[in-house]
Design a protein around this motif. Structure first.
Motif, mmCIF file in Angstrom:
data_model
loop_
_atom_site.group_PDB
_atom_site.id
_atom_site.type_symbol
_atom_site.label_atom_id
_atom_site.label_comp_id
_atom_site.label_asym_id
_atom_site.label_seq_id
_atom_site.Cartn_x
_atom_site.Cartn_y
_atom_site.Cartn_z
ATOM 1 N N THR A 59 -8.235 -9.710 -15.286
ATOM 2 C CA THR A 59 -7.341 -10.948 -14.886
ATOM 3 C C THR A 59 -5.633 -10.388 -15.146
ATOM 4 O OG1 THR A 59 -7.788 -11.373 -17.228
ATOM 5 C CG2 THR A 59 -9.055 -12.670 -15.604
ATOM 6 N N ALA A 76 -6.225 -17.478 -11.724
ATOM 7 C CA ALA A 76 -7.212 -16.320 -12.041
ATOM 8 C C ALA A 76 -8.523 -16.994 -12.761
ATOM 9 C CB ALA A 76 -6.726 -15.067 -13.088
ATOM 10 N N ALA A 243 -9.728 -11.003 -10.081
ATOM 11 C CA ALA A 243 -10.401 -11.860 -11.115
ATOM 12 C C ALA A 243 -11.696 -12.261 -10.732
ATOM 13 C CB ALA A 243 -9.573 -13.251 -10.877
#
Lengths: 341, 336
Positions: A59, A76, A243
């Motif tokens: 992330t 994310a 992500a």
């Protein structure tokens, strides 16, 4: 100098945070010892630290890639939810030979997260919608969709928890026995590999150059003949894909299904990870590891001390961000050499 | 060799009495809660009360700990830490945690486990579950007895099987008393956050009021406080219809005295204490214990805060229904 700052900031905020614990009748040194012990003390502990770090690295990369393109991706969390959901559904329903299954799963996760990010990129580029607002709203939509799937469409009937059917065995990644039961899988190396690829992409390819140019100055890039809209959409796609890859480790590596709300805010902590790493892909590996270790250590505090709870992790994170971003202070202490600014 | 054990015991007790004036309890008990925490005014809190009682009556060591887990891997980590720090009994509170802990019990043969709300297997595991459907049946019956509008409601945290079980029980109980009663159902959220969102629960309750409901059963964990707020607001705004809430998990009558009709009590405090007692007396047996109305694990709350809301004949009627459930005349089935 750019490296020095985050490192000093980390040390300073660790010291401050630990000193704060002495207000609660705990010895800061003792707390620090617990931190070290629980972050790196044994193979299991280190494995858990790595497990916590993997989603944070991904992330963190996701946030910084978008940031390099001048976009602030707060989504994310939603993108990783969609990625994890997609790979969980895919892995539960599509029988594949075990050779290609994990690879296919990773692709599905990346695409799902990527599409979720690209939607925002598209609206930003074509309609001028603000990406911060959009990504926040997309987080809620992702939460809604995932809970619909986990509660109604693909509910695992054998449990009270809202979670999807277990994935097929071909998809599950092997956990390395080296770590005494800590769920460390290939996802760890995947995240490291991806960080290097991100660095190569950003700094060693013309596409990466275009992306950074757009981030520095949209209008200048447009004048120079860069397709700003295309770059923005692509940047959000990659950001979302990174992500989305969180789903690989979480679903195929650790849990074996999609559990609703499995993420304790990885997407948001990722923002902090990205800024501590100054959005540099390779530095993010280390800031991700640090945040993973803090998270691991802090939850052990609850077990091994009387008065300090795992919320110390939040205190430390906040301090780190505060100190890193206190630009004026740093200019005074460590002036940047003239002509280099 | 025969007296060796006696000798050892003698030495041991000498050591004990020389080192400490009073024998401190050395049983270490550890509780794991889900992210709602130990002070959720409901389920978790009643378990925590049991823990506190055990602590204050010197049954367990002051090293005993509680742990609030945000994610499954934190549960793993907690178990590992507990095992390392010489914990003897681990109590997992609530289905979210127990479901995960039960898959790990085999890794810790030296630890004893008490799983609340889920059933696990193993020589070191005691599982405890509740007949929420029976309790909800009672609540439905009471709600149907007290409603003037013939519309009652239930607000759940989110739609999980446990909630369906409770809704079915609630409906069955209401229709047992009065088949013409309409039961409105609503959920606070679609994610786990639905268990901890009082302001939304309040909006939902006000909405149910506008649809005519005058009794609302809260089965929404931490969100339930919003239901109580809504009832209070209706009362302060001089709503012509008298609105009531029904509490859940622990005795919540005192939260808004006079406005909480009753509460469905799950006697978790007792469950925790009795397992601690068994540990102290080295009498901890594995197995599955079902708590229902019959063995007092589930009950309705009648105390000074709500006694004035019921007439004697109503209390008799409720007791009769309870008695019928206990004697088996009235069979509540979890699925309809």
């Amino acid at each position: 100098m750019t490296i020095l700052r985050p490192i000093l900031a980390t040390i300073l905020s660790l010291v401050l945070g630990l000193l704060a614990t002495s207000l609660f009748h705990e010895s800061p040194l003792h707390i620090f010892k617990i931190f070290l012990q629980s972050g790196f003390g044994s193979a299991y502990d280190f494995g858990m630290t790595l497990t916590y770090s993997v989603p944070l690295i991904l992330t963190g990369l996701s946030v910084s890639l978008a940031f390099k393109a001048g976009l602030f991706n707060i989504g994310a969390e939603g993108q990783l939810t969609m990625g994890a959901l997609a790979v969980a559904v895919f892995a539960a329903l599509v029988p594949l030979p075990s050779l290609i299954a994990p690879l296919a799963g990773a692709l599905v996760a990346a695409c799902a997260g990527g599409i979720w990010g690209a939607l925002v990129g598209f609206l930003k580029a074509r309609r001028g919608a603000h990406e911060v607002i959009m990504t926040i709203m997309m987080n809620f939509i992702a939460a809604g969709i995932s809970s619909y799937v986990a509660v109604y469409l693909l509910k695992d009937p054998n449990t009270q928890n809202p979670q999807t059917l277990p994935i097929l065995p071909a998809f599950s990644l092997t956990q390395y026995s080296l770590f005494n039961g800590a769920p460390v899988t290939f996802a760890l190396f995947l995240s490291l590999l991806i960080a290097v690829v991100c660095w190569l992409y950003l700094y060693r390819t013309p596409y990466g150059f275009e992306l950074r140019a757009v981030g520095e100055n949209e209008h200048a890039s447009s004048t120079a003949g860069i397709g700003v809209q295309k770059v923005q959409i692509l940047a959000m796609f990659f950001s979302g894909a990174l992500a989305g890859l969180v789903g690989v480790g979480e679903v195929m590596g650790r849990v074996g299904c999609f559990k609703l709300d499995f993420s304790p805010g990885y997407g948001f902590t990722g923002i902090a990870v990205a800024f501590l790493g100054r959005c540099h892909p390779l530095a993010i590996i280390f800031s991700g590891l640090l945040f993973g270790a803090i998270q691991k250590g802090a939850s052990d505090l609850e077990i091994f001390t009387q008065n300090v709870t795992s919320d110390l992790a939040l205190v430390l994170q906040a301090l780190i961000i505060l100190v890193v971003s206190a630009d004026g202070l740093w200019e005074k202490w460590i002036p940047v050499k003239k002509g280099k600014a | 060799m025969k007296h060796f054990g006696l000798l050892l015991f003698f030495f041991f007790s000498c050591f004990l009495f020389s080192s400490q004036a009073t024998a401190k309890p050395n049983l270490k008990v550890c509780l794991i809660f889900d992210k709602a925490g130990h002070d959720d005014h409901g389920f978790n809190e009643s378990a925590y009360k049991g823990f506190q009682k055990a602590m204050s009556s010197y049954l367990i060591s002051s090293d005993s700990r509680i742990f609030e887990a945000n994610a499954d891997e934190q549960v793993d980590q907690a178990l590992n830490g507990f095992a390392r720090s010489k914990c003897e009994l681990v109590i997992s509170v609530g289905v979210n945690i127990s479901e995960h802990v039960k898959t790990k019990v085999a890794n810790y043969p030296k630890l004893k486990f008490l799983l609340i709300d889920d059933v696990g297997a193993g020589e070191n595991v005691r599982s405890v579950s509740f007949r929420e459907d029976e309790g909800s049946f009672l609540m439905g019956a009471i709600a149907a007895m007290k409603t003037k509008t013939r519309v009652i409601g239930i607000v759940g945290g989110m739609n999980i099987p446990l909630l369906q079980k409770m809704i079915n029980g609630y409906k069955a109980g209401a229709h047992y008393v009065d088949p013409r009663v309409t039961v409105l159902t609503s959920f606070v959220g679609v994610t786990v956050a639905g268990w901890n969102d009082p302001s939304k629960a309040k909006q939902i309750s006000l909405n149910l009021f506008s649809q005519g409901a005058d009794v609302i059963f809260q089965a929404a964990g931490g969100s339930g406080l919003g239901v109580f707020d809504a009832v209070e607001e209706a009362s302060t705004n001089k709503d012509p219809i008298k609105r009531y809430a029904i509490g859940c998990d622990s005795n919540q009558n005192s939260i808004k005295p006079g406005l909480v009709l009753t509460s469905m009590i799950k006697n978790i405090t007792q469950v925790v204490l009795s397992s601690v007692d068994d540990m102290v007396e080295k009498n901890f047996k594995p197995g599955h214990i079902v708590y229902d109305v019959k063995n007092n694990g589930i009950d309705w709350a009648l105390d000074s805060h709500n006694r004035s809301l019921f007439s004697i004949s109503e209390i008799k009627k409720i007791s009769k229904i309870k008695q019928n459930i206990i004697s088996g005349v009235l069979v509540v089935s979890p699925v309809h």
